[in-house]
Design a protein around this motif. Structure first.
Motif, PDB file in Angstrom:
ATOM      1  N   ALA A  92     -47.800  46.497  31.110  1.00 18.60           N
ATOM      2  CA  ALA A  92     -46.943  46.562  29.922  1.00 18.60           C
ATOM      3  C   ALA A  92     -46.679  45.141  29.443  1.00 18.60           C
ATOM      4  O   ALA A  92     -46.984  44.165  30.138  1.00 18.60           O
ATOM      5  N   VAL A  93     -46.098  45.048  28.269  1.00 19.71           N
ATOM      6  CA  VAL A  93     -45.523  43.777  27.829  1.00 19.71           C
ATOM      7  C   VAL A  93     -44.085  43.762  28.331  1.00 19.71           C
ATOM      8  O   VAL A  93     -43.339  44.714  28.096  1.00 19.71           O
ATOM      9  N   TYR A  94     -43.737  42.702  29.021  1.00 22.73           N
ATOM     10  CA  TYR A  94     -42.400  42.570  29.589  1.00 22.73           C
ATOM     11  C   TYR A  94     -41.588  41.607  28.722  1.00 22.73           C
ATOM     12  O   TYR A  94     -42.043  40.494  28.432  1.00 22.73           O
ATOM     13  N   TYR A  95     -40.408  42.058  28.357  1.00 21.44           N
ATOM     14  CA  TYR A  95     -39.513  41.278  27.517  1.00 21.44           C
ATOM     15  C   TYR A  95     -38.215  40.993  28.248  1.00 21.44           C
ATOM     16  O   TYR A  95     -37.711  41.838  28.989  1.00 21.44           O
ATOM     17  N   CYS A  96     -37.645  39.820  27.987  1.00 25.13           N
ATOM     18  CA  CYS A  96     -36.277  39.598  28.412  1.00 25.13           C
ATOM     19  C   CYS A  96     -35.393  39.556  27.163  1.00 25.13           C
ATOM     20  O   CYS A  96     -35.862  39.238  26.066  1.00 25.13           O
ATOM     21  N   ALA A  97     -34.150  39.916  27.371  1.00 24.16           N
ATOM     22  CA  ALA A  97     -33.208  39.988  26.259  1.00 24.16           C
ATOM     23  C   ALA A  97     -31.819  39.619  26.762  1.00 24.16           C
ATOM     24  O   ALA A  97     -31.522  39.780  27.950  1.00 24.16           O
ATOM     25  N   ALA A  98     -30.994  39.155  25.844  1.00 20.38           N
ATOM     26  CA  ALA A  98     -29.655  38.703  26.211  1.00 20.38           C
ATOM     27  C   ALA A  98     -28.595  39.472  25.446  1.00 20.38           C
ATOM     28  O   ALA A  98     -28.769  39.787  24.257  1.00 20.38           O
ATOM     29  N   SER A  99     -27.502  39.737  26.143  1.00 18.62           N
ATOM     30  CA  SER A  99     -26.386  40.449  25.537  1.00 18.62           C
ATOM     31  C   SER A  99     -25.069  39.892  26.069  1.00 18.62           C
ATOM     32  O   SER A  99     -24.982  39.477  27.215  1.00 18.62           O
ATOM     33  N   GLY A 100     -24.071  39.943  25.218  1.00 23.40           N
ATOM     34  CA  GLY A 100     -22.731  39.559  25.666  1.00 23.40           C
ATOM     35  C   GLY A 100     -22.067  40.670  26.452  1.00 23.40           C
ATOM     36  O   GLY A 100     -21.020  40.459  27.064  1.00 23.40           O
ATOM     37  N   GLN A 101     -22.684  41.847  26.454  1.00 19.94           N
ATOM     38  CA  GLN A 101     -22.148  42.999  27.174  1.00 19.94           C
ATOM     39  C   GLN A 101     -23.012  43.307  28.378  1.00 19.94           C
ATOM     40  O   GLN A 101     -24.231  43.158  28.327  1.00 19.94           O
ATOM     41  N   ALA A 102     -22.395  43.756  29.431  1.00 20.91           N
ATOM     42  CA  ALA A 102     -23.132  44.204  30.611  1.00 20.91           C
ATOM     43  C   ALA A 102     -23.554  45.641  30.334  1.00 20.91           C
ATOM     44  O   ALA A 102     -22.823  46.580  30.619  1.00 20.91           O
ATOM     45  N   THR A 103     -24.701  45.787  29.749  1.00 21.77           N
ATOM     46  CA  THR A 103     -25.107  47.073  29.231  1.00 21.77           C
ATOM     47  C   THR A 103     -26.546  47.396  29.597  1.00 21.77           C
ATOM     48  O   THR A 103     -27.356  46.506  29.836  1.00 21.77           O
ATOM     49  N   MET A 104     -26.830  48.689  29.624  1.00 20.89           N
ATOM     50  CA  MET A 104     -28.202  49.150  29.836  1.00 20.89           C
ATOM     51  C   MET A 104     -28.767  49.723  28.536  1.00 20.89           C
ATOM     52  O   MET A 104     -29.843  50.302  28.532  1.00 20.89           O
ATOM     53  N   ILE A 105     -28.022  49.545  27.445  1.00 19.59           N
ATOM     54  CA  ILE A 105     -28.434  50.090  26.153  1.00 19.59           C
ATOM     55  C   ILE A 105     -29.195  49.039  25.371  1.00 19.59           C
ATOM     56  O   ILE A 105     -28.666  47.976  25.043  1.00 19.59           O
ATOM     57  N   GLU A 106     -30.425  49.343  25.064  1.00 19.23           N
ATOM     58  CA  GLU A 106     -31.326  48.375  24.426  1.00 19.23           C
ATOM     59  C   GLU A 106     -30.755  47.824  23.125  1.00 19.23           C
ATOM     60  O   GLU A 106     -30.869  46.628  22.850  1.00 19.23           O
ATOM     61  N   SER A 107     -30.145  48.672  22.336  1.00 19.37           N
ATOM     62  CA  SER A 107     -29.670  48.247  21.020  1.00 19.37           C
ATOM     63  C   SER A 107     -28.526  47.241  21.102  1.00 19.37           C
ATOM     64  O   SER A 107     -28.182  46.598  20.113  1.00 19.37           O
ATOM     65  N   GLN A 108     -27.938  47.096  22.280  1.00 21.48           N
ATOM     66  CA  GLN A 108     -26.834  46.167  22.451  1.00 21.48           C
ATOM     67  C   GLN A 108     -27.295  44.782  22.904  1.00 21.48           C
ATOM     68  O   GLN A 108     -26.465  43.910  23.152  1.00 21.48           O
ATOM     69  N   TYR A 109     -28.594  44.602  22.986  1.00 16.31           N
ATOM     70  CA  TYR A 109     -29.141  43.282  23.300  1.00 16.31           C
ATOM     71  C   TYR A 109     -29.446  42.569  21.984  1.00 16.31           C
ATOM     72  O   TYR A 109     -30.197  43.072  21.153  1.00 16.31           O
ATOM     73  N   GLU A 110     -28.849  41.403  21.836  1.00 17.32           N
ATOM     74  CA  GLU A 110     -28.895  40.710  20.550  1.00 17.32           C
ATOM     75  C   GLU A 110     -30.068  39.750  20.432  1.00 17.32           C
ATOM     76  O   GLU A 110     -30.541  39.489  19.312  1.00 17.32           O
TER      77      GLU A 110
END
Length: 122
Positions: A92-110
Motif C-alpha cells: 500500500a501507500v503509507y501516509y502519516c498525518a497529524a492532528s491536534g486530537q487523539a483520534t482514530m477518525i481520518e477526517s480529523q487529521y489536518e
C-alpha cells in the motif's frame, strides 16, 4: 502549519521488515497526535496506528499490533512505523498525518504527507 514527509518505503519480500519514518517540520510534534494510514490499490485509506502526544500508542486492530510498532522521537520530530513479517496484503501507500486530537477518525487529521510506497512480493 506542519509539513510531513514519509520515507522508508521499498519493495521487499514477504517475511521481511521495513521501518517507515515520518519527519515533521514547521512545528514540534510534542503536542500533536500522529497517525499512520495506508491505502492499497482499489481500497479506501485505512488507519494503521496512532502515536498520541503523551506517548501512547493505539492500533486500529489487534491483529496489527503484533507486526506493527509505532514510536516517536520528539527530539528529532519524527514518528516511525516498524513493520515486521511483511505480507503481500501490506502492500500500500503509507501516509502519516497529524492532528491536534487523539483520534482514530481520518477526517480529523489536518496535515498529511505525500506517502511512501510499500510493496511486498511473494
Amino acid at each position: 502549519q506542519v509539513q510531513l514527509v514519509e520515507s522508508g518505503g521499498d519493495l521487499v519480500q514477504a517475511g521481511g521488515s521495513l521501518r517507515l519514518s515520518c519527519a515533521a517540520s514547521g512545528r514540534t510534534i510534542r503536542r500533536l497526535n500522529i497517525g499512520w494510514f495506508r491505502q492499497a490499490p482499489g481500497k479506501e485509506r485505512e488507519l494503521v496506528a496512532v502515536s498520541t502526544w503523551w506517548g501512547g500508542s493505539t492500533y486500529a486492530a489487534d491483529s496489527l499490533e503484533g507486526r506493527f510498532t509505532i514510536s516517536r522521537d520528539n527530539a528529532k520530530n519524527t514518528v516511525a512505523l516498524q513493520i515486521d513479517n511483511l505480507k503481500p496484503e501490506d502492500s500500500a501507500v503509507y501516509y502519516c498525518a497529524a492532528s491536534g486530537q487523539a483520534t482514530m477518525i481520518e477526517s480529523q487529521y489536518e496535515y498529511w504527507g505525500q506517502g511512501t510506497q510499500v510493496t511486498v512480493s511473494t
